[in-house]
Design a protein around this motif. Structure first.
Motif, PDB file in Angstrom:
ATOM      1  N   VAL A  97      51.257  37.101  46.826  1.00 11.24           N
ATOM      2  CA  VAL A  97      52.146  37.408  47.878  1.00 11.24           C
ATOM      3  C   VAL A  97      51.575  39.185  48.053  1.00 11.24           C
ATOM      4  O   VAL A  97      51.527  40.050  47.117  1.00 11.24           O
ATOM      5  N   ARG A  98      50.785  39.247  49.355  1.00 10.42           N
ATOM      6  CA  ARG A  98      50.121  40.620  49.223  1.00 10.42           C
ATOM      7  C   ARG A  98      51.069  41.902  49.394  1.00 10.42           C
ATOM      8  O   ARG A  98      50.569  42.893  48.861  1.00 10.42           O
ATOM      9  N   ASP A  99      52.270  41.724  49.814  1.00 11.67           N
ATOM     10  CA  ASP A  99      53.341  42.930  49.731  1.00 11.67           C
ATOM     11  C   ASP A  99      53.914  42.893  48.508  1.00 11.67           C
ATOM     12  O   ASP A  99      54.790  43.933  48.461  1.00 11.67           O
ATOM     13  N   GLN A 100      53.433  42.177  47.429  1.00  6.53           N
ATOM     14  CA  GLN A 100      53.884  42.443  46.089  1.00  6.53           C
ATOM     15  C   GLN A 100      52.810  42.945  44.948  1.00  6.53           C
ATOM     16  O   GLN A 100      52.782  43.618  44.205  1.00  6.53           O
ATOM     17  N   ILE A 101      51.805  42.074  45.212  1.00 10.64           N
ATOM     18  CA  ILE A 101      50.425  42.364  44.197  1.00 10.64           C
ATOM     19  C   ILE A 101      49.314  42.507  44.978  1.00 10.64           C
ATOM     20  O   ILE A 101      49.052  42.206  46.065  1.00 10.64           O
ATOM     21  N   ASP A 102      48.603  43.606  44.433  1.00 12.04           N
ATOM     22  CA  ASP A 102      47.210  43.775  44.908  1.00 12.04           C
ATOM     23  C   ASP A 102      46.363  42.961  44.506  1.00 12.04           C
ATOM     24  O   ASP A 102      46.050  42.709  43.356  1.00 12.04           O
ATOM     25  N   ILE A 103      45.936  42.262  45.593  1.00 12.07           N
ATOM     26  CA  ILE A 103      44.895  41.305  45.615  1.00 12.07           C
ATOM     27  C   ILE A 103      43.306  41.710  44.814  1.00 12.07           C
ATOM     28  O   ILE A 103      42.890  40.953  44.138  1.00 12.07           O
ATOM     29  N   GLU A 104      43.020  43.137  44.975  1.00 13.19           N
ATOM     30  CA  GLU A 104      41.972  43.396  44.461  1.00 13.19           C
ATOM     31  C   GLU A 104      42.102  43.499  42.902  1.00 13.19           C
ATOM     32  O   GLU A 104      40.790  43.362  41.975  1.00 13.19           O
ATOM     33  N   SER A 105      43.305  43.591  42.172  1.00 12.56           N
ATOM     34  CA  SER A 105      43.306  43.476  41.088  1.00 12.56           C
ATOM     35  C   SER A 105      43.598  42.283  40.013  1.00 12.56           C
ATOM     36  O   SER A 105      43.682  42.103  39.088  1.00 12.56           O
ATOM     37  N   LEU A 106      43.448  40.935  41.209  1.00  9.68           N
ATOM     38  CA  LEU A 106      43.833  39.952  40.451  1.00  9.68           C
ATOM     39  C   LEU A 106      42.542  39.288  39.362  1.00  9.68           C
ATOM     40  O   LEU A 106      41.495  39.288  39.753  1.00  9.68           O
ATOM     41  N   LEU A 107      43.091  39.065  38.251  1.00 10.59           N
ATOM     42  CA  LEU A 107      42.181  38.075  37.130  1.00 10.59           C
ATOM     43  C   LEU A 107      42.879  36.861  36.890  1.00 10.59           C
ATOM     44  O   LEU A 107      44.059  36.625  36.673  1.00 10.59           O
ATOM     45  N   ILE A 108      42.113  35.883  36.767  1.00 16.95           N
ATOM     46  CA  ILE A 108      42.593  34.537  36.525  1.00 16.95           C
ATOM     47  C   ILE A 108      41.793  33.927  35.236  1.00 16.95           C
ATOM     48  O   ILE A 108      40.498  34.256  34.984  1.00 16.95           O
ATOM     49  N   ASP A 109      42.570  33.701  34.213  1.00 18.67           N
ATOM     50  CA  ASP A 109      42.333  32.412  33.053  1.00 18.67           C
ATOM     51  C   ASP A 109      42.958  31.482  32.972  1.00 18.67           C
ATOM     52  O   ASP A 109      44.344  31.404  33.041  1.00 18.67           O
ATOM     53  N   GLY A 110      42.448  30.301  33.442  1.00 15.75           N
ATOM     54  CA  GLY A 110      42.926  28.862  33.236  1.00 15.75           C
ATOM     55  C   GLY A 110      42.342  27.817  32.943  1.00 15.75           C
ATOM     56  O   GLY A 110      41.102  27.860  32.297  1.00 15.75           O
ATOM     57  N   LYS A 111      43.016  26.607  32.969  1.00 19.07           N
ATOM     58  CA  LYS A 111      42.072  25.361  32.682  1.00 19.07           C
ATOM     59  C   LYS A 111      42.567  24.129  33.578  1.00 19.07           C
ATOM     60  O   LYS A 111      43.548  24.356  34.040  1.00 19.07           O
ATOM     61  N   VAL A 112      41.436  23.271  33.585  1.00 26.56           N
ATOM     62  CA  VAL A 112      41.642  22.082  34.512  1.00 26.56           C
ATOM     63  C   VAL A 112      41.763  20.930  33.767  1.00 26.56           C
ATOM     64  O   VAL A 112      40.885  20.729  32.725  1.00 26.56           O
ATOM     65  N   ARG A 113      43.047  20.031  33.760  1.00 24.27           N
ATOM     66  CA  ARG A 113      42.926  18.734  33.114  1.00 24.27           C
ATOM     67  C   ARG A 113      42.338  17.614  33.993  1.00 24.27           C
ATOM     68  O   ARG A 113      43.307  17.613  35.102  1.00 24.27           O
ATOM     69  N   PHE A 114      41.290  16.989  33.589  1.00 24.19           N
ATOM     70  CA  PHE A 114      41.107  15.952  34.765  1.00 24.19           C
ATOM     71  C   PHE A 114      41.709  14.731  34.750  1.00 24.19           C
ATOM     72  O   PHE A 114      42.417  14.328  33.484  1.00 24.19           O
ATOM     73  N   PRO A 115      41.612  13.788  35.736  1.00 26.39           N
ATOM     74  CA  PRO A 115      42.414  12.615  35.150  1.00 26.39           C
ATOM     75  C   PRO A 115      42.029  11.650  33.920  1.00 26.39           C
ATOM     76  O   PRO A 115      42.976  10.994  33.509  1.00 26.39           O
ATOM     77  N   ASN A 116      40.917  11.718  33.555  1.00 23.57           N
ATOM     78  CA  ASN A 116      40.596  11.132  32.265  1.00 23.57           C
ATOM     79  C   ASN A 116      40.988  11.653  31.015  1.00 23.57           C
ATOM     80  O   ASN A 116      40.646  11.117  29.848  1.00 23.57           O
ATOM     81  N   GLY A 117      41.602  13.008  31.201  1.00 26.08           N
ATOM     82  CA  GLY A 117      42.118  13.775  29.965  1.00 26.08           C
ATOM     83  C   GLY A 117      41.402  14.693  29.651  1.00 26.08           C
ATOM     84  O   GLY A 117      41.447  15.605  28.712  1.00 26.08           O
ATOM     85  N   ASP A 118      39.973  14.868  30.266  1.00 26.77           N
ATOM     86  CA  ASP A 118      39.090  15.917  29.740  1.00 26.77           C
ATOM     87  C   ASP A 118      39.555  17.295  30.404  1.00 26.77           C
ATOM     88  O   ASP A 118      40.444  17.400  31.231  1.00 26.77           O
ATOM     89  N   VAL A 119      39.168  18.407  29.623  1.00 25.40           N
ATOM     90  CA  VAL A 119      39.828  19.839  29.963  1.00 25.40           C
ATOM     91  C   VAL A 119      38.865  20.673  29.936  1.00 25.40           C
ATOM     92  O   VAL A 119      37.705  20.664  29.471  1.00 25.40           O
ATOM     93  N   GLN A 120      38.761  21.642  30.849  1.00 27.47           N
ATOM     94  CA  GLN A 120      37.572  22.533  31.373  1.00 27.47           C
ATOM     95  C   GLN A 120      38.307  23.802  31.535  1.00 27.47           C
ATOM     96  O   GLN A 120      39.112  23.951  32.375  1.00 27.47           O
ATOM     97  N   ASN A 121      37.816  24.860  30.759  1.00 28.18           N
ATOM     98  CA  ASN A 121      38.418  26.311  30.962  1.00 28.18           C
ATOM     99  C   ASN A 121      37.638  26.840  32.003  1.00 28.18           C
ATOM    100  O   ASN A 121      36.329  26.752  32.068  1.00 28.18           O
ATOM    101  N   PHE A 122      38.335  28.044  32.766  1.00 21.18           N
ATOM    102  CA  PHE A 122      37.494  28.600  33.548  1.00 21.18           C
ATOM    103  C   PHE A 122      38.126  30.237  33.667  1.00 21.18           C
ATOM    104  O   PHE A 122      39.494  30.175  33.286  1.00 21.18           O
ATOM    105  N   SER A 123      37.640  31.149  34.253  1.00 22.73           N
ATOM    106  CA  SER A 123      38.124  32.304  34.432  1.00 22.73           C
ATOM    107  C   SER A 123      37.515  32.919  35.767  1.00 22.73           C
ATOM    108  O   SER A 123      36.091  32.686  35.969  1.00 22.73           O
ATOM    109  N   ILE A 124      38.223  33.796  36.449  1.00 22.74           N
ATOM    110  CA  ILE A 124      37.634  34.653  37.667  1.00 22.74           C
ATOM    111  C   ILE A 124      37.952  35.979  37.378  1.00 22.74           C
ATOM    112  O   ILE A 124      39.105  36.392  37.348  1.00 22.74           O
TER     113      ILE A 124
END
Length: 478
Positions: free
Chosen positions: A286-313
Motif C-alpha cells: 500500500v503505497r501511502d503507508q509503505i515506501d516501495i523503494e525500501s521493500l525487501l522480501i525473504d520467502g519460500k514457495v511450496r510446490f504441489p508435490n511438497g518440494d520447497v524453494q527459498n527465494f529473496s528479493i
C-alpha cells in the motif's frame, strides 16, 4: 569559673556525640542495595553492624515502624531451601504453614518468599533462613510499570519490539532476582467497533516481557524487560493494557486506543500461459503507508508435490517485486514471505505476511489470475470441468512430456535392460550346468565299458591254461 567548666564539658559531650554519629555504620539493607534502590526508612530499617550481621542467629534483622498498617516483604533464598521463619519483636514465630492464623499472606517459591503482613507489630523483627546476603529483604511499596507507547501506525502481522522497566516507590528496580517474582505482559482489548474486522474479538495476549537476554532482549538481568510482538490478529481498534502480576497482587497500565491497520503487503499471480513454463508472482505494498523503494522480501514457495524453494528479493525498485515460479505440475502452490520495509514516516517495520495460495492449472486451461486474495473454489472448478464438452485428445507425440513421465520411461527402459541381462546370464549358467552333467554321464559310461576289456587277457590265459592241461596227459602217455 564553674560556668566556663560547664561550657567545656558540654562542648566535649557534643563532640563525642558527633564522633559517635559519624561512625555509626549504614544499614545492611542500604549497604547491599545499589544507590538507585529505594529504602523506605520509615517502614523498614536494619539492626546491628557488619560483625553482628555475619552471625547466623542475628542475620536479617529489621525494624517495622509503628505507623505502618500493611507491609509486603520479599526474601530471596537459595534455590530449593525451606521458607524463612519470621520472629516477632516479642520472640513469637510465624511459619509459612501458620500464616493464615496470624493474619499473614504468604507465598513461597523455590527461590523466594513473598509475605504480606497487616497491622504488623512495631519493633525489631527477624527472618531466619538461608536468605541470600546480596538481597536481604525487599519492601514492596508501589510497583509501577513504565512502557514505551506503541507506534501510532502499526499493522496486522507486524513483528514489533517493546521495552519496559519497573519501579518500586518511584525508583527503578534492578534486583536480578526480582524477575522471578513478577510477570509482565501486554494484552489488546477490542473496542468492539462494528466497522472493523476485530468486532467481537476476544482479548489477545500478544507478548510477555522477558529480562533473560534471549530473543530481542539485549542484555540479561539489566532491569529492562523486552517483549516481542507478532500482531497476527484482525485489524481494527484495540486498547493496549500492560499488566504486572505477582503471586499476591497485580498492576495495570492502560494506554490510549490504537488503530491496527491491515497488512500492507499484497500479492497476485499470473499463471503460466503454456509457453514460458513459469507462474509470475507480483508482490506490492500500500503505497501511502509503505515506501516501495525500501521493500525487501525473504520467502519460500511450496510446490504441489511438497518440494520447497527459498527465494529473496533485495533489489530496490519503484515497481512491484516479481518472482517467477517454475510451473512444476498441477495443483496448489503456497507462498509464505517476510517483508522488511520502511513506512512513509520513516519507521522500519518487519511484516509477517499471511500465506498466499493459488492453483496452477495445466497449460491448456491456465488463465491469468485476477489479483484477488479470495480462496480458490475447487468444487466449482471441478463442476465446470465435468459439464464442459469433451475436447479431442491430443496425440501423445504432440504433447509435451513432463519430467515425471520422462523419469518413469527411463526407469522402465533401465529395468528392462537389467531384466534381459539377468535372463541371459541364467540361461548361460543353466546350459553350462547341463553340458557338464552330460559330460559326467558320458565319462561314467566309458569307464563302465572299459572294465571287461581289461579282463579279456585273463580269459585267454585261462583257455591256454586249459589247453596245456589237456596236452600234459598225452605227453605222459607217451
Amino acid at each position: 569559673m564553674a560556668t566556663s567548666f560547664r561550657k567545656l564539658i558540654t562542648s566535649i559531650s557534643l563532640a563525642i556525640v558527633a564522633a559517635i554519629a559519624c561512625y555509626i555504620p549504614l544499614s545492611a539493607a542500604q549497604q547491599s542495595q545499589p544507590a538507585a534502590e529505594p529504602v523506605d526508612t520509615s517502614v523498614l530499617t536494619s539492626l546491628g553492624d557488619d560483625y553482628q550481621n555475619s552471625i547466623i542467629l542475628l542475620q536479617n534483622r529489621f525494624r517495622i515502624d509503628h505507623e505502618v498498617d500493611e507491609v509486603t516483604l520479599i526474601f530471596f533464598r537459595e534455590f530449593g531451601s525451606a521458607p524463612v521463619v519470621l520472629v516477632r519483636p516479642d520472640g513469637s514465630k510465624i511459619f509459612s504453614s501458620q500464616a493464615e492464623k496470624n493474619n499473614v499472606e504468604w507465598f513461597d517459591d523455590d527461590t523466594f518468599d513473598m509475605i504480606k503482613i497487616k497491622n504488623p507489630v512495631p519493633g525489631p523483627w527477624q527472618a531466619v533462613g538461608q536468605v541470600m546476603p546480596e538481597s536481604r529483604v525487599m519492601v514492596i511499596s508501589e510497583i509501577e510499570l513504565h512502557a514505551d507507547p506503541l507506534p501510532a501506525v502499526i499493522f496486522s502481522g507486524e513483528v514489533l519490539k517493546q521495552t519496559a522497566y519497573l519501579t518500586n516507590g518511584g525508583k527503578p528496580i534492578d534486583y536480578s532476582q526480582f524477575r522471578d517474582v513478577v510477570d509482565v505482559s501486554i494484552e489488546l482489548r477490542s473496542t468492539n467497533n462494528p466497522n472493523y474486522d476485530n468486532f467481537g474479538a476476544n482479548v489477545e495476549q500478544i507478548a510477555r516481557f522477558e529480562d533473560n537476554g534471549r530473543g530481542m532482549d539485549e542484555a540479561p538481568e539489566d532491569g529492562v524487560f523486552t517483549g516481542q510482538f507478532n500482531l497476527a490478529i484482525p485489524a481494527g481498534e484495540w486498547r493496549p493494557v500492560f499488566t504486572v502480576s505477582t503471586p499476591m497482587f497485580s498492576r495495570e497500565q492502560v494506554d490510549p486506543v490504537i488503530m491496527l491497520h491491515k497488512n500492507p503487503v499484497t500479492m497476485r499471480e499470473v499463471l503460466n500461459d503454456g509457453q514460458q513454463g513459469y507462474h509470475d508472482l507480483y508482490i506490492d505494498v500500500v503505497r501511502d503507508q509503505i515506501d516501495i523503494e525500501s521493500l525487501l522480501i525473504d520467502g519460500k514457495v511450496r510446490f504441489p508435490n511438497g518440494d520447497v524453494q527459498n527465494f529473496s528479493i533485495t533489489e530496490p525498485s519503484p515497481e512491484p517485486r516479481l518472482h517467477r515460479i517454475l510451473a512444476y505440475g498441477e495443483g496448489l502452490f503456497r507462498v509464505k514471505i517476510t517483508a522488511y520495509a520502511t513506512t512513509v514516516d520513516g519507521r522500519d517495520v518487519i511484516l509477517d505476511v499471511p500465506e498466499y495460495t493459488f492453483r496452477g492449472e495445466a497449460p491448456d486451461s491456465a488463465e491469468e489470475g485476477d489479483g484477488s486474495d479470495a480462496p480458490v473454489d475447487l468444487e466449482a472448478q471441478l463442476m465446470d470441468k465435468m459439464n464442459a464438452p469433451e475436447m479431442p485428445v491430443t496425440p501423445p507425440e504432440e504433447q509435451g512430456m513432463d519430467d515425471a513421465t520422462l523419469y518413469l520411461l527411463i526407469g522402465a527402459v533401465n529395468g528392462g535392460i537389467i531384466l534381459i541381462g539377468a535372463i541371459v546370464v541364467i540361461i548361460i549358467i543353466w546350459r553350462r550346468k547341463r553340458a557338464a552333467k552330460k559330460l559326467a554321464i558320458k565319462d561314467d559310461q566309458t569307464s563302465a565299458t572299459a572294465e571287461p576289456v581289461e579282463k579279456k587277457p585273463g580269459f585267454l590265459a585261462g583257455l591256454l591254461a586249459k589247453f596245456k592241461k589237456k596236452k600234459e596227459p598225452d605227453a605222459s602217455s607217451d
